[in-house]
Enzyme design. Sequence first.
Site, PDB file in Angstrom:
ATOM      1  N   HIS A 113       0.848  -1.206   0.000  1.00 11.92           N
ATOM      2  CA  HIS A 113       0.000   0.000   0.000  1.00 11.92           C
ATOM      3  C   HIS A 113       0.881   1.254   0.000  1.00 11.92           C
ATOM      4  O   HIS A 113       0.399   2.359   0.254  1.00 11.92           O
ATOM      5  CB  HIS A 113      -0.860   0.065   1.266  1.00 11.92           C
ATOM      6  CG  HIS A 113      -2.011  -0.902   1.321  1.00 11.92           C
ATOM      7  ND1 HIS A 113      -2.800  -1.203   0.240  1.00 11.92           N
ATOM      8  CD2 HIS A 113      -2.522  -1.612   2.370  1.00 11.92           C
ATOM      9  CE1 HIS A 113      -3.743  -2.058   0.617  1.00 11.92           C
ATOM     10  NE2 HIS A 113      -3.590  -2.334   1.894  1.00 11.92           N
ATOM     11  N   THR A 233     -14.015 -14.175  -9.905  1.00 12.64           N
ATOM     12  CA  THR A 233     -15.269 -13.444  -9.691  1.00 12.64           C
ATOM     13  C   THR A 233     -15.516 -13.350  -8.178  1.00 12.64           C
ATOM     14  O   THR A 233     -15.026 -14.178  -7.405  1.00 12.64           O
ATOM     15  CB  THR A 233     -16.481 -14.151 -10.333  1.00 12.64           C
ATOM     16  OG1 THR A 233     -16.617 -15.429  -9.724  1.00 12.64           O
ATOM     17  CG2 THR A 233     -16.324 -14.275 -11.837  1.00 12.64           C
TER      18      THR A 233
HETATM   19  S1  PPS Z   1      -7.207  -4.439   1.729  1.00 10.19           S
HETATM   20  O1  PPS Z   1      -7.609  -4.630   3.157  1.00 10.19           O
HETATM   21  O2  PPS Z   1      -6.688  -3.110   1.491  1.00 10.19           O
HETATM   22  O3  PPS Z   1      -6.301  -5.488   1.279  1.00 10.19           O
HETATM   23  O4  PPS Z   1      -8.598  -4.573   0.939  1.00 10.19           O
HETATM   24  P1  PPS Z   1      -8.726  -4.742  -0.635  1.00 10.19           P
HETATM   25  O5  PPS Z   1      -8.536  -6.155  -0.978  1.00 10.19           O
HETATM   26  O6  PPS Z   1      -7.880  -3.728  -1.338  1.00 10.19           O
HETATM   27  O7  PPS Z   1     -10.234  -4.310  -0.903  1.00 10.19           O
HETATM   28  C1  PPS Z   1     -11.322  -5.052  -0.407  1.00 10.19           C
HETATM   29  C2  PPS Z   1     -12.497  -4.730  -1.292  1.00 10.19           C
HETATM   30  O8  PPS Z   1     -12.356  -5.452  -2.548  1.00 10.19           O
HETATM   31  C3  PPS Z   1     -13.512  -6.261  -2.742  1.00 10.19           C
HETATM   32  N1  PPS Z   1     -13.209  -7.459  -3.542  1.00 10.19           N
HETATM   33  C4  PPS Z   1     -13.798  -7.721  -4.720  1.00 10.19           C
HETATM   34  N2  PPS Z   1     -14.670  -7.002  -5.461  1.00 10.19           N
HETATM   35  C5  PPS Z   1     -15.115  -7.560  -6.625  1.00 10.19           C
HETATM   36  N3  PPS Z   1     -14.730  -8.770  -7.077  1.00 10.19           N
HETATM   37  C6  PPS Z   1     -13.847  -9.514  -6.370  1.00 10.19           C
HETATM   38  N4  PPS Z   1     -13.502 -10.713  -6.835  1.00 10.19           N
HETATM   39  C7  PPS Z   1     -13.342  -8.990  -5.135  1.00 10.19           C
HETATM   40  N5  PPS Z   1     -12.480  -9.438  -4.192  1.00 10.19           N
HETATM   41  C8  PPS Z   1     -12.422  -8.491  -3.228  1.00 10.19           C
HETATM   42  C9  PPS Z   1     -13.942  -6.580  -1.321  1.00 10.19           C
HETATM   43  O9  PPS Z   1     -15.248  -7.123  -1.283  1.00 10.19           O
HETATM   44  C10 PPS Z   1     -13.825  -5.220  -0.688  1.00 10.19           C
HETATM   45  O10 PPS Z   1     -14.806  -4.288  -1.155  1.00 10.19           O
HETATM   46  P2  PPS Z   1     -16.215  -4.072  -0.452  1.00 10.19           P
HETATM   47  O11 PPS Z   1     -16.825  -2.886  -1.150  1.00 10.19           O
HETATM   48  O12 PPS Z   1     -15.981  -3.800   0.995  1.00 10.19           O
HETATM   49  O13 PPS Z   1     -17.008  -5.311  -0.693  1.00 10.19           O
END
Ligand code: PPS
Length: 306
Positions: A113, A233
């Site tokens: 990050h 997905t």
């Molecule tokens: S962290 O803690 O910074 O590592 O979090 P990070 O992985 O960057 O972000 C988490 C959010 O990404 C969503 N996420 C996804 N969205 C769509 N498709 C897939 N496959 C996917 N995998 C992870 C996750 O649900 C978190 O978003 P929100 O809006 O909270 O659901």
Amino acid sequence: MFVEATMDRDALEEALNSAYFKHKGTYFDARNTSPEVIDDIEHMEIRDDDVFLVTYPKSGTVWAQQILSLIFNEGHRNGTEQVVNVNRVPWVEYNVRNMDYKSRPSPRLFSSHLPYYLMPRGLKHRMGKILYVCRNPKDVMVSYYHFIRILPHLKFTMDWETFFEVFLLGRVQGDSWFDHVRGWYTHKEDFNILIVTYEEMKRDLRSVVKKICKFMGVNLDEKAIDTVVKRATFKNMKRDPLANYDFVSNEKLDKTKGSFLRKGTVGDWKNIMTVAQSEKIDKIYWEKMGNLPINFLWDLNEETAS
Ligand code: PPS
């Protein structure tokens, strides 16, 4: 919706100070790293085939970890290897100290990050490759708000209105979203970097996977691409034990309060943000980012979501 009360302002300030420390212009998680670890990163020896996944928190890191892990590991694609993603693509500022990154076989994959200016020097000489994933700040903020509630070690409680201000002040791990994204974007020429957005991944994952493969110089046939897309997905990652963080104990991630993979949509901010809050972000966005040729989608039709 769950609403949490905000603790008294002084107590909140104290709790934030003990959760995060500021070093070289940005906030870090005090539990997981130290200024010395951060300073060492600059001197990390870079191999030309190293890959760094860089994000501002809550922008799709774990999603991109899954994609990179599947692209680079046939064993992950065919299910013959069972290494969790966070160990395949470990954090430079958190995990690598404990895992002897020098002896990791190439190509090494890392997550971070960090702002652009704290990255290993070798990367600034266009060695290695960086995949930078960014997400619109409204959804990042909402995702972050929910995320801090499932981290038991954080000793603060904040209602949405307070978190909104705290986030805009950059008083969170990763500091200001605007500075992070702007910094990386305006310094992209210094790095060998591919920038993609969470929203384009959501809209057309297959195209983004292909773009990443091309940038990484990895040749996958159409069947392998299908596998990467299918396994990445939201629905499939949620039940994938290598990707869904269920392996983390409740002491570290309280799964009784919510999931790491929470909603995975674009436009969830509309469910919580007031019009005034949304307009406030728009104003800051145009002041700080308006002159950059970067386009975020702020909403997607639900039928296009996977
Ligand atoms: S962290 O803690 O910074 O590592 O979090 P990070 O992985 O960057 O972000 C988490 C959010 O990404 C969503 N996420 C996804 N969205 C769509 N498709 C897939 N496959 C996917 N995998 C992870 C996750 O649900 C978190 O978003 P929100 O809006 O909270 O659901």
